[in-house]
Design an enzyme around this catalytic site. Sequence first.
Site: not given
Length: 603
Positions: A243, A318
Site C-alpha cells: 500500500d 500500489e
Amino acid sequence: MPSLLKVLGISFGVIVVVGVVVGSITWAVLATRPLPPPELKPLDWWENTIIYQIYPRSFKDSDGDGIGDIQGIISKLDHLVEAGVGAIWMSPIFVSPMVDFGYDISDFYNIQTEYGTMADFEELVEKAHNLGIKIILDYVPNHASTDSEYFKKSVDREPGYENYFIWADPIITNTSDRQVPSNWISQFGGSVWEWNEQRQQYYLHQFAIEQADFNFREPAVRNEMLNIMKFWFEKGADGYRLDALPHLFEANPNDHNGTYPDEPLSGDMFVRPDQAGYTTQVHVRDQIELYDVVYEWREVADRWTEANETDTKILLAEAYANISMTMLYYGDENNRTGAHFPFNFDFITSLSASSNARDFVYTILRWLTYMPRGNVANWVFGNHDQNRVPSRFRPNMMDGLNSLNMMLPGVAITYQGEEIGMRDGYVSWEDTVDVAACNQGNPDNYLEFSRDPARTPYQWDNTTSAGFSTNATTWLPVGLDYMELNLQAQREAERSHFKVYQALTQLRKEPALSHGEYHIESLTANTLILVRHLRTYDTYALVFNVGQEQDVVDLSTVSLLRDPLTVYISSIHSNRNIDDTIPLEGSLTLTAGEALVLRGSPT
C-alpha cells in the site's frame, strides 16, 4: 555402345531432373504439412490468474452486526470458485481504530475483532487453498495508527523507538509563534504536520492525522516491516499488495541544510490551499530511495519461498506515478527485481466515459511498450478508492470492459461487484464515514472526495440488506438498486453480467489467451479490436464499441482473422447470440457499448 561421356551426360541430366522433381515434391509436402503446436511454457500460478479484491467490511456479514467479516468471506468461497477467481486480495483485516477503515493499523500481528480471530483467518487460508484460491493480504508499510505501541513508544522516546516516525522541530518566527516545518499538504487535506504536546515536536502524516508515517531511514523500522512480512507468510499468506508505496520516503532534510524544503505551488486554481494538489508534491512522493526497499522485500520473499519450498510469494505494488517511475517497481538496470508487478491504474487515471477507441488503444499499448521485457502486465479497472466502473464509464460498457480485462495479456484484477456490474451506491452526507470526505468536504461537495459510494455492501440477492447482512442497518447503506441488480438475479437470468464474466474466465484458459500473442487497433474512432492468437489454436477477437452511438466496422481489414467467425460471448445488450455467424467480408454494425468476443480459425 554409347560413349562414356554420353552415358555420363544422360545420367547427369536424369539426376538433375530427378533432383528438381524430388526437391519440388519435398517443398510442396513441407508447405502443406501443418506446423506442430507451439510448446506451451508452464506458467507460475500468478502469471495469468484473476485476482479478486475483497473489501472485507462490505463483502459478507456472518454475525448480523452489519459489518462484513472473515467468516462471511469463508461462506462465499463457492462464489469465487464459480466466478473463476484464482486469488483474493483482502483490504486490511488487522487491529485498527478504523479511522481509515483498516489502513490505520495499531497491531500488525493480530486480526481486528469485528472481522474475527486468528483461528478464522487460518480457517480461511486452509479452505481457500483447498479450493485452489490464493490469499493476498494488504501490507501497509507507510504508516501506523497513533494508537499503536510503536507510536506511543516513539512519543516517549523509548530507546530503539525514538526515530521510528518522522519527527521535526517547529520553526520559530520572530514573534515566537510556532510554525510547521514545511508547507506540505496531506492527501486527506490540511498540513502533513501535527503537533505532539508530550514530545514537543511535530510528526508527519501523509494521510489522516491518526496515521503517522514511519521513518524508513531508520533500520529498526525496515527490520520490523520484514518481521511482519515473514509472520504472515508463516500464517499462509501467498503475497502482499504493498500500500501507498510512493509515500514511503520524503525529502531528506540532510540534503537541505537540515530543514524540510517547501513544495513549489502547482498553480491549480481549482484546488484550495489546504488540499492535496495545491503544491507539486515533488518532496513527498516518488523518492528514489523507496525502490531499494521494494527490491529488498522481493529478495526476502524469494528467499522465503525457496527456503520453505512453497509456491511463489508475490508482491504487488500500489503505485500512482508517471510511467517511468512506475516501471522501476518491476526492477532496475542492475538486474535487481522488485514487485512482481506494479498495479496498472491507467484505466482509472487516463480513461473515462468520454474516451474514444484510440484513447483505449493508446493507453493499453503505452503500458505494454514501457513494461520491461520478460515481465507480466496487469489490468485494474476499479478498486475501493475509486468510483465503480459503470459509474465512471457507462453501465452498457461493463461487459466490454470486463472482456478487455480478461482478454489482455497478463493478470486480470476484479474489484468485488464488477462481475455483476455494481454501480456506486448513494451515501448521504449524514451517512458518510470516509475520512477523506469528512476532512475535505461539506454537505454540498462531499461526493467529490468520498470513497464510500464504491464501498457499499455487496448485493447478493433481493432480501434484507441485499443478502449482505441479516441486519437492516449496515455500516454503509446498501445500494438503492439492489432489488434488480444482485448476484442471485443474474444467476437465474438467461443473460447477465455474471454469466458473461464466467464465460470470460473460462476463455482465459484457452492457449491463445494464456500463451498467445496480441494485436490491438482502433477500427474506427469508437470501435477497437483486440485479437489473441497462437499458431494451431483457435483465434479470439474482442470487438468493442466504446462510443455512445451505433458504429459500423469492417473486419476484413484485420489480417489475423479467418473465416468462419462465430460469436463466442456477447454483451447483455447485444442482439447477437452465441454461435451466430459473423461474416468477415462486409460491414458489422455495433450498438453503443456493444462488445462481441468472436472465435475464428487458427492463424
